[in-house]
Design an enzyme around this catalytic site. Structure first.
Site, short mmCIF file in Angstrom:
data_model
loop_
_atom_site.label_atom_id
_atom_site.label_comp_id
_atom_site.label_asym_id
_atom_site.label_seq_id
_atom_site.Cartn_x
_atom_site.Cartn_y
_atom_site.Cartn_z
N GLU A 268 0.83 -1.22 0.00
CA GLU A 268 0.00 0.00 0.00
C GLU A 268 0.86 1.27 0.00
OE1 GLU A 268 -2.73 -0.65 3.29
OE2 GLU A 268 -4.10 -1.69 1.94
N ASP A 347 -8.64 -8.85 4.13
CA ASP A 347 -8.38 -7.76 5.07
C ASP A 347 -9.46 -7.65 6.16
OD1 ASP A 347 -7.19 -5.59 6.18
OD2 ASP A 347 -7.83 -4.16 4.67
N GLU A 375 -12.67 -2.30 12.32
CA GLU A 375 -12.69 -1.53 11.08
C GLU A 375 -13.84 -1.93 10.15
OE1 GLU A 375 -9.03 -1.76 8.90
OE2 GLU A 375 -9.82 -0.62 7.21
C1 BDP Z 1 -6.30 -2.09 6.23
C2 BDP Z 1 -6.55 -0.71 6.72
C3 BDP Z 1 -5.40 0.21 6.58
C4 BDP Z 1 -4.13 -0.45 7.08
C5 BDP Z 1 -3.92 -1.75 6.38
C6 BDP Z 1 -2.75 -2.55 6.96
O1 BDP Z 1 -7.67 -0.22 6.04
O2 BDP Z 1 -5.72 1.38 7.28
O3 BDP Z 1 -3.04 0.39 6.91
O4 BDP Z 1 -5.04 -2.57 6.53
O5 BDP Z 1 -3.03 -3.54 7.63
O6 BDP Z 1 -7.18 -2.90 6.92
O7 BDP Z 1 -1.61 -2.24 6.74
#
Ligand code: BDP
Length: 662
Positions: A268, A347, A375
């Site tokens: 990301e 996720d 989340e």
């Molecule tokens: C996702 C989240 C994000 C995190 C990412 C992670 O939306 O904010 O940075 O995972 O785990 O669930 O790195």
């Protein structure tokens, strides 16, 4: 505790001081009177605390074989000698003694009785960690309980009272490690490992140390460039290596028992070794080498996938990514590297299969990553108790070598005889007075700690324990709150994304329904709903091939429409809306029905809670009631958005005539 009025402890150390204080405080609170503290036994009943080398312990208890207690286990015994009762809290180490104290207090508070107490316990996981996604400006990524308890305006708080309370809370359920900052390390947090912030990190570490908790930091892989002014962060470059070695030495000068680094790299948009043509093992090993001389470890996250992919290209299925990236490195990481793997391949959705990566690594330390912060599961405005979900993950048999290869056994290191392993979870706390925003969300934090200590505990026993500790021992309260908690995950799933397909949330904040919110974006999160059907074909035969990442028999079970677990049907298969489930119901009717049912269930939570009026503290009662009302009305929104969407898409009417265009 009738007849007892004394605690005996003849040892001194930082952790034993904590243990003594907690014991005296806890005894005073549960019995209503103050206990005396002495260093020697007298002619009266006493609670005796100390390591096995304490003289007073040896006077009461001799010949205890304690090898299997290790560094963190403990024993609690009631011994009657010459007409005197002694309750012995002992361990090989002071840390074990602290855990014994918390266990003992838990027994007193839940009213289990200590008349015939005799137990020995040791944690199943070495690493029992909490990951904070706190930013130094005071915000918390995916935080739903206020702001950070560590930072504000890019500074640490001077007053760490709240941190101390938090350390107590964590230690009481056996958490032994914490990362202080977000895995997405921004510019300012890059400097946490420098002279600018290390004195502050050391202050926080000192608070946690008193409770047996080791401090870790998330680091930016590009630190040598961003904080060190070097032209590169190439893990193979000797100057880069040297930069990390010097940085690590500096950290240990400030914090001699520093735990190590947590790293999100090449994920990301975070920097990582790919930039230099290196791979994850190269990156992790370089950091590991800098940490080895100090006993530190690297926890390298496996949440790695292409987040700018073309939604039409199914060959880059996000679900496959972690396995495809990391299995080739099996056996290449140093012994002080641990790979941290999210429970599912996507996720933290309300329902996902267990990540096949746990079954794909035999010669690598692994940590299971869970998300306590809700989340995708209602953001602590909805009740969604996740312990039953986590139990399913831990109990999942990967069939990697033989039967009984559960995720719990893999991550503890037991199965493959790994030196390190355990569990980590994203924190759900903030500076809200009740810590977790929704009072009942505390149960998730508590449950996580208890499962991290012992994954074999049942969801029911953990839940009953939390309810008794939080609200006392009223039977009605116990029955009602436990049932509400244990049913809440299913309820949440009923009115949100169906049959394992996931997502369908508003992009960005991930709260509230938006069926196509992520459908045409680049994050790899699709449901492929069209006018004929829905679901992602992840089969080997006709789809992305993801089912092939599992060992037999899971690979075949998931591959076949006939045997695929139905709660995951749309995760693995694309089916017409008219596809019949084993119950005979069609998929479309199932979607309609579960969404109506989910709302009814969310509404019934309000009625259940109302039965507790006058049985609970007024402000707690009102607070939870308000959240349950919000949940019920938001559940209706979910129901209407999802049902209307699928009615329009499919053109198939609800057999019971409830779904109308709105
Ligand atoms: C996702 C989240 C994000 C995190 C990412 C992670 O939306 O904010 O940075 O995972 O785990 O669930 O790195």
């Amino acid at each position: 505790m009738k007849g007892f009025s004394r605690v005996v402890c003849d040892e001194c150390s930082e952790l034993l001081e904590t243990a003594k204080k907690e014991l005296l405080n806890g005894l005073a609170r549960t019995t209503g009177y103050e206990f005396a503290l002495t260093t020697e036994l007298r002619e009266d009943d006493a609670v005796v605390l100390g390591t096995l080398s304490s003289l007073q312990i040896q006077c009461v208890l001799s010949g205890l074989s304690a090898d299997h207690l290790g560094e963190e286990g403990y024993a609690i015994y009631r011994v009657v000698k010459e007409g005197r009762q002694r309750i012995v809290l002992t361990a090989n180490t002071a840390k074990g003694c602290l855990y014994a104290v918390f266990h003992f207090l838990r027994l007193l508070q839940t009213g289990e009785g200590v008349a015939s107490i005799s137990l020995m316990e040791a944690p199943k996981n070495k690493l029992r960690m909490i990951n904070h996604w706190d930013n130094m400006d005071g915000s918390i990524e995916r935080g739903y309980a206020g702001r950070s308890i560590f930072y504000r305006d890019n500074k640490f708080f001077a007053d760490l009272t709240r941190v101390k309370d938090y350390a107590r809370l964590l230690a009481s359920v056996g958490i032994n490690a914490v990362t202080l900052n977000n895995v997405n390390v921004h510019e300012v947090e890059t400097y946490l490992i420098t002279d600018q912030f290390l004195p502050d990190v050391a202050r926080v570490a000192a608070v946690f140390r008193k409770y047996g908790i080791q401090t870790f930091l998330s680091v930016n892989f590009a630190s040598p460039i961003e904080a060190g002014g070097l032209p590169t962060a190439d893990p193979d470059d000797p100057v880069v290596k040297q930069w990390w070695e010097t940085s690590v030495e500096r950290i240990y000068r400030f914090i001699p028992d520093f735990g190590g680094f947590l790293v999100k790299a090449d994920s990301e948009f975070r920097p990582g070794p790919f930039t230099y043509g290196r791979d994850h093992a190269d990156g992790a090993n370089m950091l590991a080498e800098a940490l080895i001389p100090h006993g530190g470890i690297v926890i390298w996250r496996c949440f790695v996938y292409n987040c700018t992919q073309d939604w039409r290209d199914r060959s880059t299925d996000r679900a496959r990514a972690a396995f495809d990236h990391f299995t080739p490195f099996d056996g290449r990481c140093h012994d002080n590297v641990i790979l941290q793997i999210k429970n599912g391949p996507m996720d933290f959705q309300v329902r996902e299969p267990v990540s096949p990566l746990f079954g794909g690594l035999m010669q690598t330390n692994q940590v299971l990553e869970l998300q306590i912060t809700q989340e995708y599961t209602g953001q602590q405005r909805h009740l969604c108790y996740l312990v039953p979900q986590w139990k399913q993950v831990l109990d999942f048999d990967l069939h990697s070598t033989e039967q009984g290869c559960t995720v719990a056994k893999v991550v503890s290191g037991e199965l493959h005889h790994r030196p390190l392993g355990g569990v980590a979870a994203v924190a759900n706390i903030g500076d809200d007075m009740n810590w977790t925003g929704h009072l009942l969300a505390q149960a998730n934090l508590y449950g996580y700690g208890r499962l991290a200590w012992n994954p074999e505990l049942s969801a029911q026993s953990i839940t009953d324990e939390w309810v008794a500790l939080t609200f006392g021992r009223n039977y009605d309260v116990l029955r009602i709150v436990s049932n509400m908690l244990l049913g809440s995950w299913q309820i949440y799933e009923n009115y949100t994304a169906p049959l394992g397909v996931g997502w369908m949330v508003n992009p960005g904040d991930h709260y509230g329904p938006n069926v196509d919110g992520y459908e045409y974006s680049k994050w790899g999160t699709y449901h492929f709903a069209d006018c004929k059907g829905i679901g992602v074909d992840r089969t080997v035969q006709t789809g992305t091939g993801y089912t092939g990442q599992y060992h037999s028999p899971h690979s075949e079970l998931f591959e076949s429409l006939e045997t695929c677990p139905e709660e995951l049907l749309l995760f693995f298969h694309h089916v017409p809306y008219t596809h019949r489930l084993r119950s005979g119901e069609t998929v479309i009717q199932y979607i309609y029905d579960t969404h109506f049912r989910g709302v009814e269930q969310a509404m019934s939570l309000i009625d259940k809670w109302k039965e507790l009026e006058n049985k609970l503290d007024d402000s707690q009662f009102e607070h939870v009631l308000e959240r349950l009302h919000e949940q019920a009305s938001h559940a209706k929104q979910w129901r209407d958005v999802i049902n209307t969407y699928f009615y329009r898409k499919s053109g198939i009417a609800d057999e019971r005539g409830r779904v109308i265009f709105s």
